[in-house]
Scaffold this motif. Structure first.
Motif, mmCIF file in Angstrom:
data_model
loop_
_atom_site.group_PDB
_atom_site.id
_atom_site.type_symbol
_atom_site.label_atom_id
_atom_site.label_comp_id
_atom_site.label_asym_id
_atom_site.label_seq_id
_atom_site.Cartn_x
_atom_site.Cartn_y
_atom_site.Cartn_z
ATOM 1 N N THR A 6 0.825 -1.203 0.000
ATOM 2 C CA THR A 6 0.000 0.000 0.000
ATOM 3 C C THR A 6 0.863 1.258 0.000
ATOM 4 O OG1 THR A 6 -0.090 0.036 2.418
ATOM 5 C CG2 THR A 6 -1.895 -1.100 1.278
ATOM 6 N N LEU A 7 0.238 2.343 -0.416
ATOM 7 C CA LEU A 7 0.787 3.680 -0.252
ATOM 8 C C LEU A 7 0.052 4.261 0.945
ATOM 9 C CD1 LEU A 7 2.352 6.212 -1.151
ATOM 10 C CD2 LEU A 7 0.458 6.696 -2.728
ATOM 11 N N ASP A 8 0.790 4.625 1.992
ATOM 12 C CA ASP A 8 0.189 5.069 3.246
ATOM 13 C C ASP A 8 0.449 6.555 3.476
ATOM 14 O OD1 ASP A 8 -0.175 2.345 3.506
ATOM 15 O OD2 ASP A 8 1.368 2.091 5.022
ATOM 16 N N PHE A 9 -0.623 7.288 3.764
ATOM 17 C CA PHE A 9 -0.536 8.679 4.203
ATOM 18 C C PHE A 9 -0.984 8.695 5.658
ATOM 19 C CE2 PHE A 9 -1.344 8.780 -0.321
ATOM 20 C CZ PHE A 9 -0.459 9.737 -0.776
ATOM 21 N N VAL A 10 -0.139 9.141 6.566
ATOM 22 C CA VAL A 10 -0.430 9.077 8.004
ATOM 23 C C VAL A 10 -0.260 10.463 8.615
ATOM 24 C CG1 VAL A 10 0.215 7.999 10.189
ATOM 25 C CG2 VAL A 10 0.413 6.702 8.055
ATOM 26 N N GLY A 39 5.110 0.564 1.032
ATOM 27 C CA GLY A 39 5.648 -0.780 1.186
ATOM 28 C C GLY A 39 6.827 -0.929 2.127
ATOM 29 N N ALA A 40 7.041 0.027 3.014
ATOM 30 C CA ALA A 40 8.172 -0.067 3.941
ATOM 31 C C ALA A 40 7.835 -1.022 5.085
ATOM 32 C CB ALA A 40 8.515 1.307 4.509
ATOM 33 N N ALA A 57 -4.680 7.133 5.574
ATOM 34 C CA ALA A 57 -5.319 6.866 4.280
ATOM 35 C C ALA A 57 -4.425 5.864 3.579
ATOM 36 C CB ALA A 57 -5.454 8.152 3.469
ATOM 37 N N ILE A 58 -4.978 4.706 3.247
ATOM 38 C CA ILE A 58 -4.172 3.611 2.711
ATOM 39 C C ILE A 58 -4.711 3.268 1.323
ATOM 40 C CG2 ILE A 58 -3.476 1.224 3.069
ATOM 41 C CD1 ILE A 58 -3.914 1.752 6.096
ATOM 42 N N ILE A 59 -3.826 3.320 0.331
ATOM 43 C CA ILE A 59 -4.198 3.078 -1.054
ATOM 44 C C ILE A 59 -3.435 1.862 -1.555
ATOM 45 C CG2 ILE A 59 -4.182 4.048 -3.390
ATOM 46 C CD1 ILE A 59 -4.135 6.840 -1.979
ATOM 47 N N GLY A 60 -4.132 0.928 -2.146
ATOM 48 C CA GLY A 60 -3.493 -0.279 -2.660
ATOM 49 C C GLY A 60 -2.427 0.041 -3.698
ATOM 50 N N ALA A 61 -1.326 -0.710 -3.673
ATOM 51 C CA ALA A 61 -0.231 -0.515 -4.612
ATOM 52 C C ALA A 61 0.369 -1.864 -4.947
ATOM 53 C CB ALA A 61 0.837 0.397 -4.003
ATOM 54 N N GLN A 62 1.031 -1.959 -6.083
ATOM 55 C CA GLN A 62 1.706 -3.194 -6.468
ATOM 56 C C GLN A 62 3.204 -2.951 -6.421
ATOM 57 O OE1 GLN A 62 0.319 -4.729 -10.162
ATOM 58 N NE2 GLN A 62 -1.744 -5.075 -9.401
ATOM 59 N N ARG A 63 3.922 -3.919 -5.886
ATOM 60 C CA ARG A 63 5.383 -3.832 -5.840
ATOM 61 C C ARG A 63 5.968 -4.441 -7.105
ATOM 62 N NH1 ARG A 63 7.185 -5.438 0.139
ATOM 63 N NH2 ARG A 63 8.751 -3.866 -0.211
ATOM 64 N N ALA A 64 7.030 -3.835 -7.574
ATOM 65 C CA ALA A 64 7.692 -4.329 -8.793
ATOM 66 C C ALA A 64 8.431 -5.615 -8.512
ATOM 67 C CB ALA A 64 8.664 -3.279 -9.299
#
Length: 64
Positions: A6-10, A39-40, A57-64
């Motif tokens: 995820t991409l996290d905004f905190v 993704g940390a 706010a958590i947004i789904g993301a894909q790791r390479a």
């Protein structure tokens, strides 16, 4: 420690928390501090005496 895809905004709305990363980096965060991470591998700890309030706010993301 945990990791998510995820991409996290905190935002720390109240209190104090500590953010620790798997490389040993550690930062104390206070009210109105903002963190953006993707993704940390990390952990949150409340090291203060008061309750902490965190908005994420958590947004789904894909790791390479």
């Amino acid at each position: 420690m945990h990791t998510s895809h995820t991409l996290d905004f905190v935002i720390i709305l109240a209190g104090q928390v500590n953010l620790e990363l798997d490389d040993g980096a550690s930062v104390d965060l206070n009210t109105n501090d903002i963190v953006v991470q993707i993704g940390a591998r990390h952990r949150w700890t409340n090291r203060g005496n008061d309750q902490a309030v965190i908005l994420s706010a958590i947004i789904g993301a894909q790791r390479a």
